[in-house]
Design a protein around this motif. Structure first.
Motif, PDB file in Angstrom:
ATOM      1  N   PHE A 108      45.178  28.761 -34.711  1.00  0.00           N
ATOM      2  CA  PHE A 108      43.738  28.632 -34.523  1.00  0.00           C
ATOM      3  C   PHE A 108      43.190  27.385 -35.210  1.00  0.00           C
ATOM      4  N   ASP A 109      43.797  26.986 -36.324  1.00  0.00           N
ATOM      5  CA  ASP A 109      43.404  25.717 -36.948  1.00  0.00           C
ATOM      6  C   ASP A 109      43.637  24.571 -35.972  1.00  0.00           C
ATOM      7  N   MET A 110      44.765  24.631 -35.296  1.00  0.00           N
ATOM      8  CA  MET A 110      45.104  23.602 -34.308  1.00  0.00           C
ATOM      9  C   MET A 110      44.094  23.606 -33.164  1.00  0.00           C
ATOM     10  N   LEU A 111      43.740  24.791 -32.696  1.00  0.00           N
ATOM     11  CA  LEU A 111      42.757  24.902 -31.630  1.00  0.00           C
ATOM     12  C   LEU A 111      41.411  24.334 -32.055  1.00  0.00           C
ATOM     13  N   THR A 112      41.024  24.629 -33.277  1.00  0.00           N
ATOM     14  CA  THR A 112      39.716  24.185 -33.762  1.00  0.00           C
ATOM     15  C   THR A 112      39.635  22.666 -33.876  1.00  0.00           C
ATOM     16  N   THR A 113      40.674  22.078 -34.448  1.00  0.00           N
ATOM     17  CA  THR A 113      40.654  20.615 -34.609  1.00  0.00           C
ATOM     18  C   THR A 113      40.839  19.895 -33.284  1.00  0.00           C
ATOM     19  N   SER A 114      41.328  20.602 -32.284  1.00  0.00           N
ATOM     20  CA  SER A 114      41.589  19.956 -30.992  1.00  0.00           C
ATOM     21  C   SER A 114      40.321  19.680 -30.195  1.00  0.00           C
ATOM     22  N   PHE A 115      39.173  20.151 -30.653  1.00  0.00           N
ATOM     23  CA  PHE A 115      37.951  19.936 -29.885  1.00  0.00           C
ATOM     24  C   PHE A 115      37.548  18.465 -29.812  1.00  0.00           C
ATOM     25  N   ASP A 116      38.152  17.635 -30.656  1.00  0.00           N
ATOM     26  CA  ASP A 116      37.925  16.194 -30.524  1.00  0.00           C
ATOM     27  C   ASP A 116      38.400  15.697 -29.159  1.00  0.00           C
ATOM     28  N   ILE A 117      39.422  16.367 -28.626  1.00  0.00           N
ATOM     29  CA  ILE A 117      39.925  15.997 -27.296  1.00  0.00           C
ATOM     30  C   ILE A 117      38.828  16.221 -26.260  1.00  0.00           C
ATOM     31  N   MET A 118      38.134  17.329 -26.397  1.00  0.00           N
ATOM     32  CA  MET A 118      37.034  17.628 -25.476  1.00  0.00           C
ATOM     33  C   MET A 118      35.806  16.794 -25.802  1.00  0.00           C
ATOM     34  N   GLY A 119      35.489  16.709 -27.085  1.00  0.00           N
ATOM     35  CA  GLY A 119      34.258  16.043 -27.479  1.00  0.00           C
ATOM     36  C   GLY A 119      34.276  14.543 -27.279  1.00  0.00           C
ATOM     37  N   ASP A 120      35.446  13.923 -27.502  1.00  0.00           N
ATOM     38  CA  ASP A 120      35.537  12.462 -27.433  1.00  0.00           C
ATOM     39  C   ASP A 120      36.510  11.964 -26.376  1.00  0.00           C
ATOM     40  N   GLY A 121      37.174  12.873 -25.687  1.00  0.00           N
ATOM     41  CA  GLY A 121      38.262  12.460 -24.809  1.00  0.00           C
ATOM     42  C   GLY A 121      37.957  12.433 -23.334  1.00  0.00           C
ATOM     43  N   MET A 122      36.687  12.652 -22.969  1.00  0.00           N
ATOM     44  CA  MET A 122      36.336  12.622 -21.552  1.00  0.00           C
ATOM     45  C   MET A 122      35.070  11.799 -21.349  1.00  0.00           C
ATOM     46  N   ASP A 123      34.994  11.146 -20.206  1.00  0.00           N
ATOM     47  CA  ASP A 123      33.806  10.389 -19.837  1.00  0.00           C
ATOM     48  C   ASP A 123      32.715  11.361 -19.381  1.00  0.00           C
ATOM     49  N   VAL A 124      31.536  11.247 -19.981  1.00  0.00           N
ATOM     50  CA  VAL A 124      30.453  12.180 -19.681  1.00  0.00           C
ATOM     51  C   VAL A 124      30.074  12.157 -18.201  1.00  0.00           C
ATOM     52  N   VAL A 125      30.010  10.972 -17.623  1.00  0.00           N
ATOM     53  CA  VAL A 125      29.625  10.865 -16.208  1.00  0.00           C
ATOM     54  C   VAL A 125      30.646  11.565 -15.318  1.00  0.00           C
ATOM     55  N   GLN A 126      31.933  11.344 -15.618  1.00  0.00           N
ATOM     56  CA  GLN A 126      32.972  12.010 -14.825  1.00  0.00           C
ATOM     57  C   GLN A 126      32.870  13.523 -14.969  1.00  0.00           C
ATOM     58  N   TYR A 127      32.667  13.977 -16.206  1.00  0.00           N
ATOM     59  CA  TYR A 127      32.586  15.424 -16.449  1.00  0.00           C
ATOM     60  C   TYR A 127      31.446  16.062 -15.652  1.00  0.00           C
ATOM     61  N   THR A 128      30.283  15.421 -15.673  1.00  0.00           N
ATOM     62  CA  THR A 128      29.132  16.006 -14.977  1.00  0.00           C
ATOM     63  C   THR A 128      29.340  16.062 -13.469  1.00  0.00           C
ATOM     64  N   LYS A 129      30.262  15.250 -12.976  1.00  0.00           N
ATOM     65  CA  LYS A 129      30.566  15.283 -11.541  1.00  0.00           C
ATOM     66  C   LYS A 129      31.596  16.367 -11.219  1.00  0.00           C
ATOM     67  N   PHE A 130      32.721  16.390 -11.950  1.00  0.00           N
ATOM     68  CA  PHE A 130      33.753  17.354 -11.555  1.00  0.00           C
ATOM     69  C   PHE A 130      33.396  18.780 -11.965  1.00  0.00           C
ATOM     70  N   ARG A 131      32.528  18.961 -12.970  1.00  0.00           N
ATOM     71  CA  ARG A 131      32.185  20.318 -13.397  1.00  0.00           C
ATOM     72  C   ARG A 131      31.434  21.074 -12.303  1.00  0.00           C
ATOM     73  N   HIS A 247      36.818  33.304 -40.466  1.00  0.00           N
ATOM     74  CA  HIS A 247      35.882  32.177 -40.401  1.00  0.00           C
ATOM     75  C   HIS A 247      36.311  31.172 -39.342  1.00  0.00           C
ATOM     76  N   THR A 248      37.612  30.915 -39.261  1.00  0.00           N
ATOM     77  CA  THR A 248      38.112  29.933 -38.296  1.00  0.00           C
ATOM     78  C   THR A 248      37.832  30.369 -36.859  1.00  0.00           C
ATOM     79  N   VAL A 249      38.131  31.634 -36.556  1.00  0.00           N
ATOM     80  CA  VAL A 249      37.951  32.115 -35.179  1.00  0.00           C
ATOM     81  C   VAL A 249      36.474  32.269 -34.825  1.00  0.00           C
ATOM     82  N   ASN A 250      35.701  32.823 -35.749  1.00  0.00           N
ATOM     83  CA  ASN A 250      34.345  33.245 -35.416  1.00  0.00           C
ATOM     84  C   ASN A 250      33.241  32.264 -35.800  1.00  0.00           C
ATOM     85  N   ILE A 251      33.602  31.215 -36.550  1.00  0.00           N
ATOM     86  CA  ILE A 251      32.612  30.174 -36.842  1.00  0.00           C
ATOM     87  C   ILE A 251      33.148  28.794 -36.460  1.00  0.00           C
TER      88      ILE A 251
END
Length: 309
Positions: A108-131, A247-251
């Protein structure tokens, strides 16, 4: 081949192994002559794994989105694998419990820190189109994540906090299911009508959820913790490990997810609406969910301020 004492012992043990299941040792040994040597790609099923990504658009960053969520699901499976060992251990001892809890927390620590991939790893314009091609699908529909919750804590801690006083151990699971905290994300708050997102989720998984709720009622992580010797339950390091997981899972995990969603959904390019149609800002925030796996391990002040940013 030189027949050493060790070779003879191995052959004798193999013979005992196959006789115990009423098999002929010679048949299995001959089978070794024709079996192919194992390779990494066959063992890991690399070709299959790398062909499980199917884009709905030609936008490159959709591949990042798909792979990221598939990795999440694989990690969820690893977590459930460790939980299952704790839950079904016939003679659970503290070292085994602690080691498996540490593994679960690392995942779960790995999952939590991996959100940088989502937060910084995609182009916002592309995301708003494919979503827009993903509607009405939602990460809400991760069945494994719900199974992790059932395997972590007593069911009452997963009930919408507004209705907990109406639910107890004598309540039918069918009834309790309707008041799980995440049900609120799929219901009209005025009429109680369920969304297509929630209806399809239940059609697919409700039976297995009810089965898991029943199975883990007495063998979830909290119940297994309470089965340890009282001196070990009071061990500061073990309590710290339990609190860290909670705390890791729920916050931490929830806030990581929420902040990533804010960047894309609430951006100038986004619509402000989740693909599943939920009130995602309120639903996702831990201070509204009030989901706490081990409330007995937190102070009144900590519980009061749960999820505050």
């Amino acid at each position: 081949m030189e027949i050493t004492n060790n070779t003879e012992t191995l052959l004798e043990n193999l013979d005992l192994k196959y006789k115990s299941i009423n098999q002929k040792t010679e048949t299995h040994l001959e089978g070794l002559l024709w079996s192919k040597p194992i390779t990494y790609w066959d063992y890991i099923q690399t070709d299959v794994l790398l062909n499980l990504q199917t884009q709905r658009t030609n936008l490159p960053d959709e591949m990042v989105f798909i792979l990221y969520h598939q990795i999440n699901e694989l990690l969820f499976k690893m977590i459930l694998w460790e939980m299952d060992q704790i839950a079904h251990a016939e003679k659970l001892d503290t070292p085994f419990f602690t080691e498996r809890l540490s593994r679960i927390s690392r995942y779960f620590d790995m999952l939590t820190t991996s959100f940088d991939i989502m937060g910084d790893g995609m182009d916002v314009v592309q995301y708003t189109k494919f979503r827009n091609t993903l509607t009405p699908a939602s990460g809400f529909q991760s069945a494994q994540y719900r199974l992790i919750e059932f395997a972590s804590t007593d069911l009452i801690n997963l009930i919408d906090h507004r209705y907990r006083k109406t639910i107890d151990r004598n309540t039918s699971l069918e009834h309790a299911f309707e008041f799980l905290y995440w049900q609120a994300a799929g219901k009209d708050h005025q009429t109680g009508e369920k969304s297509y997102l929630l209806l399809e989720f239940e059609r697919k998984y409700k039976a297995s959820f009810l089965s898991c709720m029943r199975e883990y009622s007495e063998i979830n992580l909290w119940q297994k913790f309470k089965q340890l010797p009282e001196t070990d339950q009071a061990n500061p390091e073990l309590i710290l490990a339990m609190r860290h997981y909670d705390h890791t899972v729920n916050i931490s995990w929830v806030m990581g997810h929420l902040n990533a969603a804010r960047k894309y959904i609430d951006s100038d390019q986004g619509s402000g609406e989740a693909t599943g149609g939920s009130d995602w800002k309120k639903y996702m925030h831990p201070k509204y969910q009030r989901r706490i796996f081990f409330p007995e391990l937190w102070s009144e002040e900590e519980l009061k301020n749960w999820g505050e940013e």
